[in-house]
Motif scaffolding. Structure first.
Motif, PDB file in Angstrom:
ATOM      1  N   VAL A   1       0.862  -1.192   0.000  1.00  0.00           N
ATOM      2  CA  VAL A   1       0.000   0.000   0.000  1.00  0.00           C
ATOM      3  C   VAL A   1       0.895   1.238   0.000  1.00  0.00           C
ATOM      4  O   VAL A   1       1.700   1.426   0.907  1.00  0.00           O
ATOM      5  CB  VAL A   1      -0.943   0.011   1.225  1.00  0.00           C
ATOM      6  CG1 VAL A   1      -1.704   1.329   1.309  1.00  0.00           C
ATOM      7  CG2 VAL A   1      -1.917  -1.169   1.156  1.00  0.00           C
TER       8      VAL A   1
ATOM      9  N   PHE B   1       0.554  15.521  -6.143  1.00  0.00           N
ATOM     10  CA  PHE B   1       1.061  14.287  -6.736  1.00  0.00           C
ATOM     11  C   PHE B   1       1.087  14.539  -8.235  1.00  0.00           C
ATOM     12  O   PHE B   1       0.309  15.353  -8.734  1.00  0.00           O
ATOM     13  CB  PHE B   1       0.160  13.100  -6.372  1.00  0.00           C
ATOM     14  CG  PHE B   1       0.179  12.837  -4.890  1.00  0.00           C
ATOM     15  CD1 PHE B   1       1.148  12.011  -4.334  1.00  0.00           C
ATOM     16  CD2 PHE B   1      -0.725  13.462  -4.054  1.00  0.00           C
ATOM     17  CE1 PHE B   1       1.204  11.815  -2.959  1.00  0.00           C
ATOM     18  CE2 PHE B   1      -0.680  13.270  -2.680  1.00  0.00           C
ATOM     19  CZ  PHE B   1       0.290  12.442  -2.128  1.00  0.00           C
TER      20      PHE B   1
ATOM     21  N   ALA C   1      10.773  10.595  -0.380  1.00  0.00           N
ATOM     22  CA  ALA C   1      10.888  11.836   0.395  1.00  0.00           C
ATOM     23  C   ALA C   1      11.750  12.871  -0.312  1.00  0.00           C
ATOM     24  O   ALA C   1      11.748  14.040   0.065  1.00  0.00           O
ATOM     25  CB  ALA C   1      11.460  11.534   1.780  1.00  0.00           C
TER      26      ALA C   1
END
Ligand code: DLZ
Ligand code: SF4
Length: 511
Positions: free
Chosen positions: A9, A403, A42
């Motif tokens: 996930v 995103f 990140a």
């Protein structure tokens, strides 16, 4: 030996009904849900530190929620000494750890990660099942059915099909109020005395505090203030934010959707895009909730339609376009923009008050609303001719909701027109007059919004005309640009040269 299935996930897939979890049986030891915090994600752009806390915090809370429901969760933290720092490395380690014979994952939200996933079957030597992301209203097939063979892709027509298909804001076959789109009623300027409601912003709990400390330690010089951190990190918290918006802001959201006020970052906006984009809220439920406010007589149609248009129309449309256009979409540079992104996009150090306020607010909250993004930071980048890739990396980094599937069409297409008109039928270029009309920025600015040239003139004014002159060959034939080009047609060559020179001098001074 039994079969162990690992279900990966990703950090923006925090939804219990996710396709990769659909056939998961809680309590079954042969089913492992894998979640990994990785340095690669990140750092692929220099994310705002609140965005990092938001995503990692929401991931940790989601993992807890799954565990509480009896699911076996394997969670790798960023500071785990064995962490390889990449999705591929962490999936390989987990497959070995669990002797997995199968991997299931819901498709990623961008081409970069999708390609990684596609490489895993070969590198891991086990079957990898990639499932469609079922959290959008329009599937890929549905969107492609609309988009295929079209010459132009205007959101409005897609939006109407979505309204018909979902029945949202419909009375039988007709749109409620007999109008599909009330955009013209979304542009009121904000009266200076109008009070702005205080917002419900959840306080970080112990788990989120740990993530704040982690991010502070790992990214001491990263962009963006860490605190105050007020983003929801669980579905329950996000639902409270949604309810608060519906009750206190939605009734005025329509009128003032495009307005800006110095020092007022949230105005009447929902601020739920980060929650939609990581899966804490779902698009259908938020549209239904807004429609219920209209049906109950608590919110006017221009507000509810405006909200639904953003979620059911624009959000689904840009997502569809991102995948439909393919990875090459990002490569175009229709206006040949070549300047680097000015430093003040990171520092907020500029006397242009609209830009300083917008960037400062982004630094404090990882948030700006759509008109600040489109008509202040986006408009300036386009007028200044900033390289599309620079602008896109900034937008992808600094907003909590960013995103690539949503950032790229909005930036490359809508804000900077780098795609040459695939998404937006004309560049959203505007001089200072637009910003003055829609905000209170200009009153307190060192520049004079009414002055067209000279040292005190608002830079948006001469940059706007210089932009039109520089791109005349490309834009002149566009019927939606006819008005400004008619004006430009009355200018002599001396006046043109003077504007170009003034713009050049200003832009060179930014470097
Ligand atoms: C944005 C992000 C960040 C900062 N960190 C992680 C992470 O550590 N683990 C993870 O699974 N996902 C993260 N994400 C979200 C991913 O970047 C996102 O799933 C992809 O961009 C979608 O393709
Ligand atoms: Fe922005 Fe120009 Fe207004 Fe200053 S005068 S706030 S630079 S639009």
């Amino acid at each position: 030996m039994g079969v162990t299935t690992v279900r990966l996930v990703l950090g923006d897939q925090l939804t219990r009904g996710l396709s990769s979890l659909a056939d998961l049986r809680p309590g079954d030891p042969a089913q492992v849900v894998l979640m990994v915090e990785v340095q690669e994600e990140a750092t692929y752009v220099p994310h705002h530190r609140q965005k990092l806390v938001f995503i990692l915090g929401a991931m940790r809370h989601f993992a807890e929620e799954l565990r509480a429901a009896g699911v076996r969760v394997d969670y790798v933290r960023l500071d785990d000494p064995a962490n390889t720092g990449t999705f591929t490395g962490e999936v390989a380690r987990a497959v070995a750890r669990h002797k997995a014979t199968r991997l299931i994952v819901t498709e990623a939200g961008e081409w970069r990660v999708r390609r990684l996933i596609e490489s895993w079957e070969a590198s891991l030597g086990i079957p990898v099942e990639m499932r469609e992301d079922n959290r959008f209203i329009a599937s890929h097939a549905r969107f492609d059915r609309w988009a295929s063979g079209r010459k132009t892709y205007r959101m409005e027509f897609f939006y109407r099909e979505m309204r018909r298909e979902t029945g949202i804001l419909m009375d039988g076959a007709d749109p409620v109020g007999d109008q599909w789109n009330l955009d013209a009623e979304n542009r009121r300027a904000l009266p200076s005395r109008l009070p702005i409601p205080a917002r419900s912003r959840p306080a970080p709990d112990v788990m989120t505090r740990e993530v704040i400390d982690l991010v502070a330690e790992r990214f001491p010089h990263g962009f963006g203030d860490l605190e105050p951190f007020g983003w929801a990190v669980t579905r329950d918290e996000a639902l409270v934010v949604l309810d608060d918006f519906l009750m206190t802001c939605l009734p005025s959201f329509g009128d003032y959707q495009d307005a800006m006020r110095h020092g007022a970052p949230f105005l009447f906006h929902s601020t739920i895009s980060p929650y939609l984009n990581v899966g804490l809220l779902l698009p259908r439920e938020v549209c239904d909730a807004a429609e219920a406010e209209f049906r109950a007589g608590r919110a006017p149609l221009n507000a509810v339609e405006g909200f639904v248009r953003q979620v059911l129309g624009w959000r689904e449309y840009v997502r569809g376009m991102y995948w439909h256009l393919g990875p090459k979409y990002a490569a175009s540079n229709a206006l040949g923009a070549s300047r680097p992104l000015p430093d003040f996009y990171w520092t907020a150090q500029t006397p242009m008050r609209c830009l300083a306020d917008s960037v400062d607010q982004v630094r404090r909250h990882a948030y700006a609303h759509h008109i600040q993004r489109l008509m202040v930071t986006g408009n300036f980048a386009m007028l200044a001719g900033v390289r599309p890739a620079d602008v896109e990396a900034w937008y992808l980094a600094v907003f909590a909701d960013a995103f690539e599937w949503v950032e790229l069409p909005n930036t490359h297409g809508m804000a900077t027109w780098a795609d040459g008109g695939i998404i937006a039928s004309k560049p959203y270029a505007a001089s200072g007059a637009y910003i003055d009309r829609m905000s209170d920025y200009c009153g307190g600015c060192r520049y004079d919004v009414k002055a067209k040239s000279g040292p005190t003139a608002c830079p948006f004014n001469y940059l706007y005309w210089a932009f039109l002159i520089r791109n005349e060959e490309i834009l002149k034939g566009n019927p939606r640009m006819a008005m400004p080009y008619r004006t430009l047609g009355t200018w002599n060559s001396g006046r043109r040269a003077a504007v170009l020179a003034e713009a050049e001098t200003f832009l060179d001074g930014l470097a």
